[in-house]
Design an enzyme around this catalytic site. Structure first.
Site, PDB file in Angstrom:
ATOM      1  N   ASP A  63      -6.195   7.352  12.514  1.00 17.77           N
ATOM      2  CA  ASP A  63      -5.735   6.225  13.310  1.00 17.77           C
ATOM      3  C   ASP A  63      -6.030   4.955  12.506  1.00 17.77           C
ATOM      4  OD1 ASP A  63      -4.898   4.735  15.569  1.00 17.77           O
ATOM      5  OD2 ASP A  63      -6.994   4.461  16.139  1.00 17.77           O
ATOM      6  N   ASP A  87     -10.704   6.911  17.324  1.00 21.65           N
ATOM      7  CA  ASP A  87     -11.802   6.347  18.114  1.00 21.65           C
ATOM      8  C   ASP A  87     -11.413   5.997  19.539  1.00 21.65           C
ATOM      9  OD1 ASP A  87     -10.176   4.105  17.247  1.00 21.65           O
ATOM     10  OD2 ASP A  87     -11.785   2.842  18.032  1.00 21.65           O
ATOM     11  N   ASP A 103      -6.573   8.650  21.492  1.00 18.69           N
ATOM     12  CA  ASP A 103      -6.673   9.606  20.392  1.00 18.69           C
ATOM     13  C   ASP A 103      -7.183  10.978  20.843  1.00 18.69           C
ATOM     14  OD1 ASP A 103      -5.820   7.792  18.442  1.00 18.69           O
ATOM     15  OD2 ASP A 103      -7.830   6.971  18.202  1.00 18.69           O
TER      16      ASP A 103
END
Length: 645
Positions: free
Chosen positions: A348, A538, A542
């Protein structure tokens, strides 16, 4: 007998199997708990010195009594365990194997060899127990740094109480040099902490008022006060300890394979030993029962699979401990195996490669000086707690602010008020449109976050904000690629922003404008292409991707609870450079485990062949068995001493 704590290694239930962080009340690996074994060893040494050094021989009955005493001292716990297992219907295990082999040696009159087998086998078990206990203590000492007591302020007085009795929103004091006992919000203006136990980083972490301080940190310089925001059992450190405990109970595929292998291997060995004793009667002309019976005993002794079944879990303990020391939590030995096979690392952007904190990149003013624009907007935005407003406030700094009146924050749009008798409007394009303020339409094409500012309802400029890259982000991507891994970024941010970050970091593929379900679909495609994928994230969005990945890695500092709970691996200090450290830990662990497997199997096969051919005695068999076990254990323990830099 004191040394009755042998691990049931042939059934893959060593002391390492459960509750790793529970250190025994008594140190069973100490010499005091093995006085009976040491006594047996002393008797054996004295008898051998008298026989071979001074040529003193005793009558057979005296030999039987002396060696029999030594055998009982060394093997009582082994025989007791063998009896218990036979009662449960388990006839094929190392305890029965050693009991049969040593009784057989006594029946043949080979008293010294029978005692030697039992003594050296028990010494090997002692070393195994010591190594497992050491691994347990290392993980315990590494992670369990919670003080049992804290100083809490109640009714204007400070009291020392148990950490578990402190309630939410109470104020605790932490003196310089003390460990923080509970998670809390810093009430003092500033304080520096050592967070090694949580993150593996030794450099001071300076916190300011309002920031989160975690249990396990050490206050370095000035006394500090915290407002407790999590109970003792709910602190981040308590959750870490639970993860480590759970990790030791989750076996890797290699461990499970060795467990199944031992259950099949041991009975086969018993029948082969029996066949080695009986079958030659039909094929050997000068068959001698005692000769072939002795060879079958050698075969039994060397076949013990304990070196494999103890050293392999110990290797995974070492890997979990090594990772913990570097601020990385593996939730099971199985994830050490999986991450070692990773071909692609998918990340990410926000909070993983970037700090997740907005920062002003540039200021564009129209019709007035940039400093004046910053002064007016900074004064107004200082009243808001929105992350974008805080970024502008930090950019303005501690300079004197204007007089603000009639400020109104419009959720999702921005803020409007009067600064030094001038009407200031600061927010997104929808806010300006709501008040009928025109602005250059080209500003809508800027990919970054922008805050438009109007003075007295006339467009006056904008702030361009961006999320700052983490210091080690570029180096992390470079190192991952040097290690032969593909690096891909999946983000919900605009594609233009994602592409720019991807180019700056040197990422192979960067995909933006993704909803959570789009990330899942992309990851599935990447898994099909690269086989084994790790995902690093995080945020709560996700969690589905972390669950789908072969290895889900969460950033534990900024990460949401959902991400941390879903992930297989947690990086405590949020540094992307730890991703490669985690992969290296998995590869080192797997390498050492397979070294032990190859070493143990090679030595055992060679000595089995020699024993069956009459070229190895019981002495050589037991020394080879204990020797390979000790080598494997020492090799496994070595993991905990490796420096990952």
């Amino acid at each position: 007998m004191a040394h009755s704590h042998h691990s049931d290694c042939c059934n893959h239930e060593p002391a390492s199997a459960t509750k790793v962080v529970a250190v025994p009340q008594k140190d069973e690996s100490s010499w005091r708990s093995h006085l009976d074994l040491l006594g047996a060893l002393a008797i054996l040494v004295v008898m051998l010195v008298l026989l071979y050094g001074f040529k003193i021989q005793f009558p057979n009955l005296v030999n039987l009594m002396i060696y029999g005493t030594a055998w009982l001292l060394a093997g009582w716990s082994v025989m007791k365990m063998a009896f218990r297992k036979v009662k449960r219907g388990d006839f094929f295990n190392e305890f029965v194997l050693m009991t049969v082999a040593t009784i057989g040696a006594f029946l043949l009159g080979e008293y010294s060899e029978g005692v030697a087998v039992m003594v050296f086998y028990s010494i090997g078990e002692w070393f195994q127990d010591a190594a497992v206990s050491r691994a347990k203590r290392n993980i315990k000492r590494l992670m369990d740094v919670r003080p049992d007591q804290v100083t809490v302020l109640r009714n204007g007085k400070s009291e020392i109480v148990n950490s578990s009795s402190v309630k939410l929103n109470e104020t605790v004091q932490v003196k310089a040099g003390e460990k923080v006992g509970l998670d809390g919000e810093l009430l003092s203006e500033t304080a520096s902490f050592n967070s090694t136990a949580l993150t593996g980083e030794s450099r001071p972490d300076t916190k300011t008022k309002g920031e989160l301080v975690l249990a396990g940190m050490i206050n370095l310089n000035t006394p500090a006060e915290l407002k407790v925001n999590a109970l003792f059992k709910d602190s981040r450190l308590s959750r870490i300890l639970e993860m480590v405990q759970d990790a030791t109970a989750r076996k890797s595929r290699t461990q499970l394979f060795i467990s199944r292998f031992a259950k099949v291997y041991t009975p086969i060995v018993f029948f082969l030993a029996f066949a080695l004793c009986v079958l030659p009667y039909f094929f050997v002309a000068d068959y001698n029962f005692n000769t072939w019976f002795y060879r079958s005993l050698v075969f039994l002794v060397i076949s013990c699979p304990c070196a494999l079944v103890v050293s392999i879990p110990l290797g995974y303990f070492g890997g979990i401990g090594l990772a913990s020391r570097n601020g990385i939590l593996f939730k099971g030995g199985n994830f050490l195996d999986v991450i070692a096979k990773t071909n692609v690392v998918v990340m990410d952007k926000t909070g993983t490669l970037t700090k997740g904190v907005f920062k002003v990149i540039s200021v564009e003013a129209e019709g007035l000086a940039p400093d004046r624009l910053v002064y007016l907007a900074g004064s107004l935005e200082s009243l808001s707690n929105h992350p974008v407003a805080r970024a502008i406030g930090e950019y303005y700094g501690t300079r004197e602010k204007g007089i603000v009146r009639d400020a109104e924050e419009i959720p999702g749009m921005g803020i409007r008020g009067t600064v030094d008798d001038q009407i200031v409007t600061a927010g997104n394009n929808r806010l300006l449109e709501q008040y009928g303020i025109s602005y250059p339409v080209g500003l809508n094409d800027i990919s970054d976050t922008i805050v438009l500012v109007a003075i007295n309802d006339k467009y006056a400029g904008y702030f361009r904000l961006g999320d700052e890259l983490k210091e080690d982000a570029k180096r992390s991507v470079t190192d991952l690629k040097k290690a032969g891994l593909k690096v891909v970024m999946l983000s919900g941010d605009k594609q233009t922003v994602v592409s720019e970050v991807g180019r700056e970091l040197g990422i192979d593929e960067a995909y933006g404008d993704l909803m959570p379900e789009d990330k899942v679909n992309k990851l599935q495609l990447l898994k099909q292409r690269y086989k084994v994928a790790a995902f690093v994230g995080d945020g709560i969005n996700d969690a589905p991707v972390l669950a789908l990945a072969d290895s889900g890695i969460a950033m534990g500092g900024l990460g949401t609870d959902a991400a941390i709970e879903t992930a297989d691996i947690v990086i405590q200090n949020d540094q992307p450079s730890k991703i490669l450290t985690a992969i290296r830990t998995g590869k080192i662990t797997r390498s050492i485990v397979w070294q032990n497997i190859v070493l143990a199997m090679l030595v055992k096969v060679l000595v089995l062949i020699w024993g069956a051919g009459g070229m190895a005695s019981l002495w050589e068999a037991v020394i080879a068995d204990v020797g390979v076990a000790l080598l494997a254990i020492l090799n496994a323990v070595r993991i905990q001493r490796i420096s990952l830099g």
